[in-house]
Design a protein around this motif. Structure first.
Motif, short mmCIF file in Angstrom:
data_model
loop_
_atom_site.label_atom_id
_atom_site.label_comp_id
_atom_site.label_asym_id
_atom_site.label_seq_id
_atom_site.Cartn_x
_atom_site.Cartn_y
_atom_site.Cartn_z
N ALA A 64 21.92 17.74 23.04
CA ALA A 64 22.83 17.75 21.89
C ALA A 64 22.99 19.18 21.41
O ALA A 64 22.00 19.84 21.08
CB ALA A 64 22.28 16.87 20.77
N GLU A 67 26.55 22.32 17.52
CA GLU A 67 27.86 21.93 16.98
C GLU A 67 27.97 20.42 16.85
O GLU A 67 28.53 19.90 15.86
CB GLU A 67 28.98 22.45 17.89
N GLN A 68 27.43 19.69 17.81
CA GLN A 68 27.45 18.22 17.73
C GLN A 68 26.58 17.71 16.58
O GLN A 68 26.94 16.74 15.92
CB GLN A 68 26.96 17.64 19.06
N ALA A 72 28.07 15.67 13.13
CA ALA A 72 27.74 14.24 13.22
C ALA A 72 27.96 13.53 11.89
O ALA A 72 27.72 14.10 10.82
CB ALA A 72 26.28 14.08 13.66
N VAL A 81 25.26 11.34 19.46
CA VAL A 81 26.02 12.59 19.58
C VAL A 81 25.69 13.38 20.84
O VAL A 81 26.41 14.31 21.21
CB VAL A 81 25.79 13.49 18.35
N ASP A 83 24.98 14.58 24.79
CA ASP A 83 25.58 14.43 26.11
C ASP A 83 24.54 13.77 26.99
O ASP A 83 23.51 14.37 27.31
CB ASP A 83 25.97 15.80 26.67
#
Length: 328
Positions: A64, A67-68, A72, A81, A83
């Motif tokens: 993660a 930025e994610q 969120a 959130v 990947d």
């Protein structure tokens, strides 16, 4: 959130991905709330906080980015959130390949996992940039020869006269020694020279042709190295090319020498000598730059003079050996 305090284990080679990875990065479980993950990151010092490695025990299940996390929604956990299929590399992956993989995916970092999926560290954006810069420098250095880096190439170009002499004179002294050995070889075959003065006529030509064939091979080898083609990949074909050149040059020389001197045996000796000298010169021109490079020496200064000495001596030996055989 678990925050390891030490850098991960490193492989022995600095070219391996694991050498550039760190475990001193934020890590958490996939069910950890995003707000809790961010809270636990505050006040901590990381090698990089660009991404959080999401773990299930010791196994990586996702990554993660910061930025994610910041974007969120309220109440989200890392599983929502992250990947779940981030780009990963093995510990022994070449560093350049690893860096380009991260760039192609647009990732701020790259996870390193072993064959069992266990997390071994995260390569930070700063490390990725460092790797790409170093590889760029090495590529530029190869374009100029075999120098280890661009800075070395620059310093060699602008160094003082004293340093220039220090780098070049030893190789030229070896060349001078080779010239003296050549003179000794000539005296060893004084009987053949006295019996037929025409034998001496072709020594310069044979030596020149051997040097010319060797120079062509050296140029080809350097061009190949500048684009990542190793010496081993061209050795077989280049050696056969040198042999073919020797056959063709020898075939041309045989009738010319026979007509010029009226001595068929001498013409045959010259042709055989050119065949052998061309083949040997090709092999020497391939081996010496590679050997000097492996020994940590600068072939830009050493390979040319040293190859010339070796090629000249071997060419003279081959020629007089052929003269001894065919002229008795």
């Amino acid at each position: 959130m678990r925050v390891p305090a030490e850098r991960g284990d490193l492989l022995g080679s600095s070219d391996a991905a694991l050498h550039h990875a760190s475990t001193n990065v934020p890590t958490a479980g996939e069910l950890t709330p995003v707000d809790e993950a961010l809270d636990e990151m505050r006040g901590q010092r990381f090698d990089s906080a660009a991404a959080v490695a999401v773990l299930d025990g010791r196994h990586l299940v996702g990554v993660a980015t910061i930025e994610q996390l910041l974007s969120a929604p309220a109440g989200a956990c890392l599983r929502d959130v992250m990947d779940a299929s981030p780009p990963v590399v093995a510990p022994d992956t070449d560093r350049e390949h690893a860096a380009w993989q991260a760039v192609q995916r647009g990732e701020p970092g790259l996870a390193v996992v072993d064959d069992d999926g266990r997390f071994r560290g995260l390569i930070s954006p700063q490390q990725l940039l460092t790797v790409l810069l170093q590889e760029h420098d090495e590529d530029l250095a190869r374009l100029g020869g075999f120098l280890s880096d661009v800075e070395h190439a620059r310093s060699t170009s602008v160094e003082s006269i004293k340093r220039r002499l220090w780098h070049r004179l030893p190789w030229l002294l070896i060349g001078l020694l080779g010239a003296m050995v050549s003179a000794v070889l000539m005296t060893a075959f004084e009987a053949q020279l006295s019996a037929d003065l025409a034998v001496a006529y072709f020594v310069p030509g044979i030596v020149y042709l051997a040097d010319a064939v060797g120079t062509q091979t050296e140029t080809l080898a350097i061009r190949g190295l500048s684009v990542g083609v190793g010496i081993r990949r061209i050795t077989g074909r280049e050696a056969l090319t040198g042999l073919s050149m020797g056959v063709l040059l020898g075939a041309v020389m045989w009738p010319l020498v026979a007509v010029m001197t009226g001595n068929v045996a001498l013409a045959l000796a010259v042709s055989v000598a050119i065949l052998g000298a061309s083949t040997v010169a090709t092999v020497v021109a391939l081996c010496l730059p590679w050997l000097l490079h492996r020994l940590g020496k600068d072939p830009a200064f050493g390979s040319g003079p040293l190859a010339t000495v070796v090629q000249d001596l071997l060419s003279i030996l081959l020629y007089f050996a052929a003269v001894s055989v065919f002229l008795g």
